[in-house]
Design an enzyme around this catalytic site. Structure first.
Site, short mmCIF file in Angstrom:
data_model
loop_
_atom_site.label_atom_id
_atom_site.label_comp_id
_atom_site.label_asym_id
_atom_site.label_seq_id
_atom_site.Cartn_x
_atom_site.Cartn_y
_atom_site.Cartn_z
N SER A 270 0.84 -1.19 0.00
CA SER A 270 0.00 0.00 0.00
C SER A 270 0.87 1.24 0.00
O SER A 270 2.03 1.21 0.43
CB SER A 270 -0.95 -0.02 1.20
OG SER A 270 -0.39 0.73 2.25
N LYS A 271 0.26 2.34 -0.48
CA LYS A 271 1.03 3.58 -0.58
C LYS A 271 1.37 4.12 0.81
O LYS A 271 2.28 4.91 0.97
CB LYS A 271 0.22 4.62 -1.34
CG LYS A 271 0.26 4.38 -2.83
CD LYS A 271 -0.33 5.52 -3.60
CE LYS A 271 -0.20 5.27 -5.09
NZ LYS A 271 -1.41 5.56 -5.83
N SER A 272 0.59 3.68 1.82
CA SER A 272 0.85 4.21 3.16
C SER A 272 2.09 3.57 3.80
O SER A 272 2.62 4.06 4.78
CB SER A 272 -0.38 4.03 4.05
OG SER A 272 -0.79 2.71 3.97
#
Ligand code: GLU
Length: 306
Positions: A270-272
């Protein structure tokens, strides 16, 4: 008469709402290399309909990361945020066919209705392939006149596709898309589409006059995409895309859904999680060759000297 083969035109379509991670790198490389092997065209599209979360610095980051990986798109990127009029035209067409209705429930109205239905029925509410509960209300719960009145009065709404009516509109007969199984440019087999499993999907959000499903279909057509090469996580969404293509009279490209790059515990990246961002890996000294090796891609062959 036999049709000449379609040119090979594919695209990488990230959302500029964060930095690219290893999963994006894999998708971009698979696309760009399939285009290179076939003498085809690789295009870039910024899926930036979410104008609050997408930012120019992330778009620049995407361009930098792709250049670092050695990927050069054939044209400047198409930005979805600059094409809301194209999506409005497609929605107007579906509305004229009677397949779209404004729905006024908020997210919390929907969540509450799902909880209530589950308590009453004693079993989980039906879910879509991503695990989200289906829209629990019916178009017939309000008359068209009442909906039109509330819309005209300025109440916030989303536009939903009337799935049952849409399925009826395309008539009987199987709905499927061609799926290239092994290689993105390989031969395709029919994959059966089952859009009804998504229920009355949103075509235009409250805050944005379109949605992922609608804009991806319109843009793939407008960019002349003949091969959609993307992650397996979007396999089931293709059912909705094929339905929209059929309703809007658009050609269905050949799809190839590639394997996903997972983290150490088997989850989608995920981008997080900045640890797998290309920027972080670059800053730790990784080279594009290290990235390829980590993604299980063959090393690039050195260009022969002339
Ligand atoms: N914008 C989507 C994403 O970043 C990809 C859409 C697509 O390839 O169809 O996951």
């Amino acid at each position: 008469m036999p049709q000449p083969p379609l040119p090979f035109v594919c695209r990488f379509a990230p959302s500029p709402n964060g930095r690219l991670h290893l999963g994006h790198a894999f998708s971009a490389l698979v696309n760009a290399e399939a285009a290179a092997r076939t003498g085809g065209t690789f295009l870039l599209r910024m899926e930036d309909i979410d104008t609050t979360r997408c930012r120019p610095e992330f778009e620049q980051g995407i361009l930098d990361d792709l250049a670092w990986l050695g990927i050069v798109p054939a044209a400047p990127p198409r930005r979805q945020s600059e094409h809301f009029a194209d999506y409005a035209k497609a929605i107007a067409r579906l509305e004229a066919m009677g397949l779209v209705y404004p729905a006024f429930e908020s997210r919390s109205d929907i969540a509450r209705a799902v909880i209530e239905a589950e308590a009453k029925e004693g079993h989980p509410a039906p879910r879509d392939p991503d695990g989200a509960p289906l829209y629990p209300f019916q178009r017939s719960g309000l008359s068209d006149g009442e909906r039109a009145q509330r819309r005209a009065a300025g109440e916030p709404y989303v536009l939903r596709l009337d799935m049952a009516a849409a399925m009826e509109a395309i008539g009987s007969g199987p709905l499927f898309w061609p799926e290239a199984r092994d290689l993105p440019e390989g031969s395709a087999v029919p994959a059966p589409a089952d859009p009804a499993q998504w229920g009355d999907v949103v075509l235009a959000r409250r805050d944005v006059p379109t949605s992922y499903h609608l804009s991806v279909v319109v843009d793939d057509a407008l960019q002349g995409i003949t091969r959609v090469i993307r992650g397996m996580d979007l396999f089931h969404a293709t059912s909705v895309h094929v339905l929209l293509q059929r309703l809007l009279g658009l050609a269905t490209p050949v799809y190839h859904h590639h394997r996903l790059i997972l983290d150490g515990s088997g989850h989608k990246l995920s981008k997080s999680n900045s640890a797998t961002s290309l920027l972080a890996l670059r800053n730790c000294g990784a080279t594009p060759e290290d990235i390829r090796a980590r993604l299980g891609l063959d090393p690039l062959q050195p260009t022969p000297r002339m």
